[in-house]
Scaffold this motif. Structure first.
Motif, PDB file in Angstrom:
ATOM      1  N   ARG A 103       0.979  -1.195  -0.080  1.00  0.00           N
ATOM      2  CA  ARG A 103      -0.006  -0.133  -0.064  1.00  0.00           C
ATOM      3  C   ARG A 103       0.879   1.164  -0.058  1.00  0.00           C
ATOM      4  NH1 ARG A 103      -5.807  -1.285   3.501  1.00  0.00           N
ATOM      5  NH2 ARG A 103      -5.898   0.855   2.646  1.00  0.00           N
ATOM      6  N   VAL A 104       2.002   1.397  -0.809  1.00  0.00           N
ATOM      7  CA  VAL A 104       2.750   2.467  -0.932  1.00  0.00           C
ATOM      8  C   VAL A 104       2.164   3.476  -1.551  1.00  0.00           C
ATOM      9  CG1 VAL A 104       4.720   0.939  -1.314  1.00  0.00           C
ATOM     10  CG2 VAL A 104       3.573   1.507  -3.460  1.00  0.00           C
ATOM     11  N   ASP A 105       2.530   4.762  -1.386  1.00  0.00           N
ATOM     12  CA  ASP A 105       2.079   5.949  -1.641  1.00  0.00           C
ATOM     13  C   ASP A 105       2.842   6.205  -2.924  1.00  0.00           C
ATOM     14  OD1 ASP A 105       1.548   8.749  -2.248  1.00  0.00           O
ATOM     15  OD2 ASP A 105       1.811   9.480  -0.247  1.00  0.00           O
ATOM     16  N   LEU A 106       1.899   6.481  -4.069  1.00  0.00           N
ATOM     17  CA  LEU A 106       2.573   6.326  -5.302  1.00  0.00           C
ATOM     18  C   LEU A 106       2.699   7.834  -6.019  1.00  0.00           C
ATOM     19  CD1 LEU A 106       0.658   3.492  -7.435  1.00  0.00           C
ATOM     20  CD2 LEU A 106       3.294   3.709  -6.892  1.00  0.00           C
ATOM     21  N   ARG A 107       2.604   8.901  -5.126  1.00  0.00           N
ATOM     22  CA  ARG A 107       2.627  10.075  -5.523  1.00  0.00           C
ATOM     23  C   ARG A 107       4.525  10.413  -5.602  1.00  0.00           C
ATOM     24  NH1 ARG A 107      -0.785  13.190  -1.087  1.00  0.00           N
ATOM     25  NH2 ARG A 107       0.462  11.313   0.289  1.00  0.00           N
ATOM     26  N   ALA A 108       5.330   9.434  -5.017  1.00  0.00           N
ATOM     27  CA  ALA A 108       6.523   9.598  -5.331  1.00  0.00           C
ATOM     28  C   ALA A 108       6.855   8.978  -6.354  1.00  0.00           C
ATOM     29  CB  ALA A 108       7.351   9.114  -3.939  1.00  0.00           C
ATOM     30  N   GLY A 109       6.216   8.116  -7.120  1.00  0.00           N
ATOM     31  CA  GLY A 109       6.569   7.539  -8.464  1.00  0.00           C
ATOM     32  C   GLY A 109       7.213   6.215  -8.119  1.00  0.00           C
ATOM     33  N   ASP A 112      -0.902   3.435 -12.651  1.00  0.00           N
ATOM     34  CA  ASP A 112       0.232   3.715 -12.072  1.00  0.00           C
ATOM     35  C   ASP A 112       0.443   2.336 -11.007  1.00  0.00           C
ATOM     36  OD1 ASP A 112      -2.085   4.149 -10.810  1.00  0.00           O
ATOM     37  OD2 ASP A 112      -1.279   6.093  -9.568  1.00  0.00           O
ATOM     38  N   ALA A 113      -0.653   1.648 -10.404  1.00  0.00           N
ATOM     39  CA  ALA A 113      -0.480   0.673  -9.627  1.00  0.00           C
ATOM     40  C   ALA A 113      -0.031  -0.451 -10.477  1.00  0.00           C
ATOM     41  CB  ALA A 113      -1.956   0.411  -8.783  1.00  0.00           C
ATOM     42  N   ILE A 114      -0.751  -0.564 -11.797  1.00  0.00           N
ATOM     43  CA  ILE A 114      -0.200  -1.683 -12.516  1.00  0.00           C
ATOM     44  C   ILE A 114       1.162  -1.874 -12.929  1.00  0.00           C
ATOM     45  CG2 ILE A 114      -0.683  -2.859 -14.608  1.00  0.00           C
ATOM     46  CD1 ILE A 114      -2.964  -3.228 -12.385  1.00  0.00           C
TER      47      ILE A 114
END
Length: 300
Positions: free
Chosen positions: A188-194, A231-233
């Motif tokens: 459940r990482v925060d993908l705002r950081a890429g 982004d998650a995929i």
């Protein structure tokens, strides 16, 4: 089922999509949904009095029907926090499944060893540790040791339900657990950081350490873009390429407490983007869960 004594302010989880799109992707025989839940029915299997949310009734029959639609023949049913440490619904599903299911338990440090033996005999092959504040207090180090000592004789895996920076903060604990470690929902990482952010970097390092597995499940929980969760995929595909022999895939059905309910058929079709090659898909869906979860090698 919502309790007649629901405290004010306790959230109520939405039911799953009643009419998902049939997937176009045909899955390999014996494909496994490595992360799903059942709820109740509450009149037969009451929910925990101290539960953090009220789930909809989604019993084993509903789970089986969804899997039949999606082309999934096996599943790992993860004990829900809404049922706490009462595993009656899970045990009933394991009996009903006749070898179709394995289970993940929720244990406390004072769980008696004979209960763990009963769970193992029924088909439980893992224990989950929760580190999300909305599901209760995180286990202290001594509690983690006590629980892992209970399951160590059976070689169960230890599932870590973490979010955000917890994958960084708990890296040493996860790496040193001394049992197969499984990280739920891509941490459940925060993908705002890429994909180059510190949380993803920590997750990839853990996956590369050799004793850690990652579930490529619940893209709807971490995506910043929404369906089809590009982004998650992209993260799932990166992890699958990093360690194709230690990734698992799951629906997270019936998707408790998601901000927007996903279409399970569309989730299945996204598998092609995570693992484009047939060999990689078979590893993720069949061989890896069979190895980790002690499924038999031949069809039922």
């Amino acid at each position: 089922m919502t309790s007649d004594h629901t405290p004010p302010g306790r959230p109520v989880a939405a039911p799953p999509d009643p009419d998902p799109t049939p997937p176009g992707l045909r899955l390999p025989p014996l494909s496994c949904d490595a992360h799903c839940h059942i709820f109740g029915p509450g009149d037969r299997f009451p929910y925990a009095e101290d539960r953090a949310y009220d789930p909809p009734d989604v019993p084993e029959a509903d789970l089986r029907a969804r899997h039949d639609l999606l082309g999934l023949e096996r599943a790992l049913i993860v004990q829900s926090a809404a049922h706490g440490t009462d595993h009656a619904a899970l045990l009933d599903a394991l009996r009903t499944g006749g070898g179709r299911y394995r289970g993940v338990a929720l244990l406390s440090p004072d769980t008696p060893p004979y209960r763990v033996a009963e769970l193992h005999e029924a088909g439980v092959r893992g224990v989950r540790l929760q580190f999300l504040p909305h599901l209760g207090a995180a286990p202290a180090p001594e509690a983690i040791r006590a629980v892992t000592d209970l399951v160590r004789p059976y070689g169960w895996h230890v599932a870590f339900h973490v979010a955000g920076d917890a994958v960084i903060e708990l890296s040493d604990t996860i790496r040193g657990i001394g049992l197969p470690a499984v990280i739920d929902h891509m941490a459940r990482v925060d993908l705002r950081a890429g994909l180059d952010g510190p949380q993803v970097t920590a997750l990839r390092r853990l996956l590369g350490s050799g004793g850690v597995w990652v579930k490529l499940s619940a893209p709807e929980r971490i995506s910043r873009t929404g369906p089809p969760y590009d982004d998650a995929i992209a993260l799932a595909a990166l992890l699958a390429a990093d360690a194709p022999e230690r990734v698992l895939w799951g629906t997270d059905f019936p998707h408790p407490n998601v901000p927007r309910m996903p279409d399970d058929g569309q989730l299945v079709d996204l598998i092609e983007r995570i693992a484009p090659e047939d060999k990689a898909r078979r590893l993720m869906l069949v061989d890896n869960p069979a190895a980790l979860l002690d499924f038999p090698g031949e069809a039922r």
